[in-house]
Design an enzyme around this catalytic site. Structure first.
Site, PDB file in Angstrom:
ATOM      1  N   CYS A 115       0.823  -1.226   0.000  1.00 45.94           N
ATOM      2  CA  CYS A 115       0.000   0.000   0.000  1.00 45.94           C
ATOM      3  C   CYS A 115       0.849   1.264   0.000  1.00 45.94           C
ATOM      4  CB  CYS A 115      -0.950   0.000   1.188  1.00 45.94           C
ATOM      5  SG  CYS A 115      -2.181  -1.287   1.018  1.00 45.94           S
ATOM      6  N   HIS A 261      -3.614   7.036   1.023  1.00 54.21           N
ATOM      7  CA  HIS A 261      -3.836   5.714   0.435  1.00 54.21           C
ATOM      8  C   HIS A 261      -5.230   5.253   0.860  1.00 54.21           C
ATOM      9  CE1 HIS A 261      -3.937   1.546  -0.280  1.00 54.21           C
ATOM     10  NE2 HIS A 261      -3.828   1.224   1.006  1.00 54.21           N
ATOM     11  N   ASN A 291      -9.815  -0.883  -2.205  1.00 53.96           N
ATOM     12  CA  ASN A 291      -8.386  -0.638  -1.967  1.00 53.96           C
ATOM     13  C   ASN A 291      -7.601  -1.191  -3.161  1.00 53.96           C
ATOM     14  OD1 ASN A 291      -5.720  -0.723  -1.150  1.00 53.96           O
ATOM     15  ND2 ASN A 291      -6.131  -1.592   0.863  1.00 53.96           N
TER      16      ASN A 291
END
Ligand code: ACO
Length: 334
Positions: A115, A261, A291
Site C-alpha cells: 500500500c 492511500h 483498496n
C-alpha cells in the site's frame, strides 16, 4: 540540484463493476457491513477471459500520462513500477512496460512496498531526477487483486476490500525549486510483516507443496489481522502527514489537498477529524474502487486533478500505510 514535478497523470480501471450485493452472492457478507466498516460501495475487477493484468493496466494508464505530459515515448528515461500483484514471480512488471509501450531499452525497476508502493515509487523516481541522472520517469502503480482473493466466506474479511486498477504519472526535471516534490519520507517496521501478508508461493513454500496439500494450504491468499492493522494505520498516517509538513516548515493550515492511500474510509475520516480538515482538503474514492493498494494514491490524485480539485501552487500531501509495515509521505507544491 534539480527538482522533480508531475507533468502527466493517467489511470485505468477495468469496466467490470462488482457491487457489495454482487459479493453477497459469493460469500456471507452484505452491503451494510461492508459500507459501515469500510465505506466501500463497489470495486472494479478484471472479468474472466480478459487479457488485462497489472502490466497491461499499468501500460494503459502510462500511455495517458505520457500523452498528457506532452511527451513522446522516446522522452522517457526510466520506469518505476509498484505492485504486489505482478504478472510473474520474476521478472517484474517494469520490463513489461518497456516492451508494451515500445520504449527505448531504458532501465526499469519494480517496487514491492504494497500500500505504500506508490509513495516509495515516487520517492525513488524523485531521487533519480534530483541527482540529474534522468529527466522524465514513468512512475506506475498497478494491482490485479481479484484473481488472488479468497472469494468464499472464509476470506470475506479481506476479499471485500480490494479492487483492480492502475495509475501512472510522468515525473519530470524542473529547475524551479519552489515547485514539485518538496520532500519524501519513508519508513518500515518489519516485525509486523506477518500481520498483513501473502505467505506463498515463496521459496520456502513453493507451488508443488501447495498443490500437494489438496486445498488445505491457503497461504497463497492474503492474510490480515484487520484490527491490529487499523490501529497502526491511524497512528502512522498521522505521523506521516506531520513529518512531511514539519520538514517543510508547514502546518496543516497550509494544506490544500490530502490524498491518503485508500485503505478504509474510516481511517481517512479518523485522520480528517484529527487534523480538522475540511471536506475539500481531503480526497477519497475508495467508495468506487475499493483498496487498489499501490495504485490507490495515483488513481485518487489523477481523479482529483481531472475534477479540477488540484490547482496551480496547491500544497498536496500524499500519505500511505500498509503491509510491511511500511508507511511514508510525499509533499508536493503543484
Ligand atoms: N462481511 C460480514 N461480516 C464480516 C466480514 C464481511 N465481509 N468480514 C468479517 N466479518 C465479521 C467477522 O467474522 C467478525 O465476526 P465475529 O465477531 O462473529 O467474529 C466481525 O465481522 C468483525 O470482524 P473484524 O475483522 O473484527 O472487523 P473490523 O471492524 O476490524 O473491520 C476491517 C475489518 C474493515 C478489515 C478493518 O479491520 C480494517 O480496515 N483494517 C485496516 C485495513 C488497512 O488499513 N489495511 C492497510 C492497507 S492494505 C495493504 O497494505 C495490502
Amino acid at each position: 540540484m534539480y527538482n522533480s514535478k508531475i507533468t502527466g497523470l493517467g489511470f485505468y480501471v477495468p469496466d467490470n463493476v462488482i457491487t457489495n450485493d454482487d459479493l453477497s452472492k459469493m460469500m456471507d457478507t452484505n452491503d451494510e457491513w461492508i459500507q459501515e466498516r469500510t465505506g466501500i460501495k463497489e470495486r472494479h475487477w478484471i472479468p474472466e477471459g480478459s487479457d488485462d493484468t497489472s502490466a497491461t493496466m499499468g501500460a494503459k494508464a502510462a500511455k495517458i500520462a505520457i500523452e498528457r505530459a506532452g511527451l513522446s515515448k522516446d522522452d522517457i528515461d526510466f520506469i518505476v513500477f509498484a505492485t504486489l500483484s505482478p504478472d510473474y514471480y520474476f521478472p517484474g512488471c517494469g520490463v513489461q512496460i518497456q516492451d508494451m509501450l515500445e520504449l527505448p531499452t531504458i532501465g526499469a525497476i519494480d517496487i514491492r512496498n504494497q500500500c505504500s508502493g506508490f509513495v516509495y515509487a515516487l520517492s525513488t523516481a524523485d531521487q533519480f531526477i534530483k541527482t540529474g541522472m534522468y529527466k522524465n520517469i514513468l512512475v506506475i502503480g498497478s494491482e490485479y487483486h481479484s484473481n488472488g482473493l479468497d472469494k468464499t466466506t472464509r476470506g470475506r474479511g479481506v476479499g471485500v476490500l480490494f479492487g483492480d486498477g492502475a495509475g501512472a504519472c510522468v515525473l519530470s526535471r524542473t529547475e524551479d525549486n519552489t515547485k514539485g516534490i518538496l520532500s519524501t519520507h519513508l519508513h518500515s517496521q518489519g516485525k509486523y510483516a506477518d500481520k498483513l501478508v501473502v505467505h506463498s508461493p515463496s521459496i520456502k513454500n513453493w507451488v508443488p507443496k501447495i498443490i500437494a496439500s489438496n486445498g488445505e494450504d491457503i497461504s497463497y491468499f492474503p492474510y490480515m489481522d484487520g484490527t491490529f492493522v487499523f490501529k497502526h494505520a491511524v497512528v502512522r498516517f498521522s505521523e506521516a502527514i506531520m513529518e512531511g509538513l514539519t520538514a517543510n516548515n508547514l502546518t496543516v493550515n497550509d494544506l490544500d489537498m490530502f490524498i491518503p492511500h485508500q485503505a478504509n474510509l474510516r481511517i481517512s475520516q479518523f485522520v480528517q477529524r484529527k487534523f480538522k480538515l475540511r471536506d475539500d482538503q481531503i480526497y477519497n474514492n475508495i467508495m468506487q474502487y475499493g483498496n487498489t493498494t499501490a495504485a490507490s494514491i495515483i488513481i485518487a490524485l489523477t481523479e482529483a486533478w481531472e475534477k479540477g480539485k488540484i490547482k496551480d501552487n496547491d500544497l498536496i500531501v500524499l500519505a500511505a500505510f500498509g503491509s510491511g509495515f511500511t508507511w511514508g509521505s510525499v509533499v508536493i507544491r503543484w
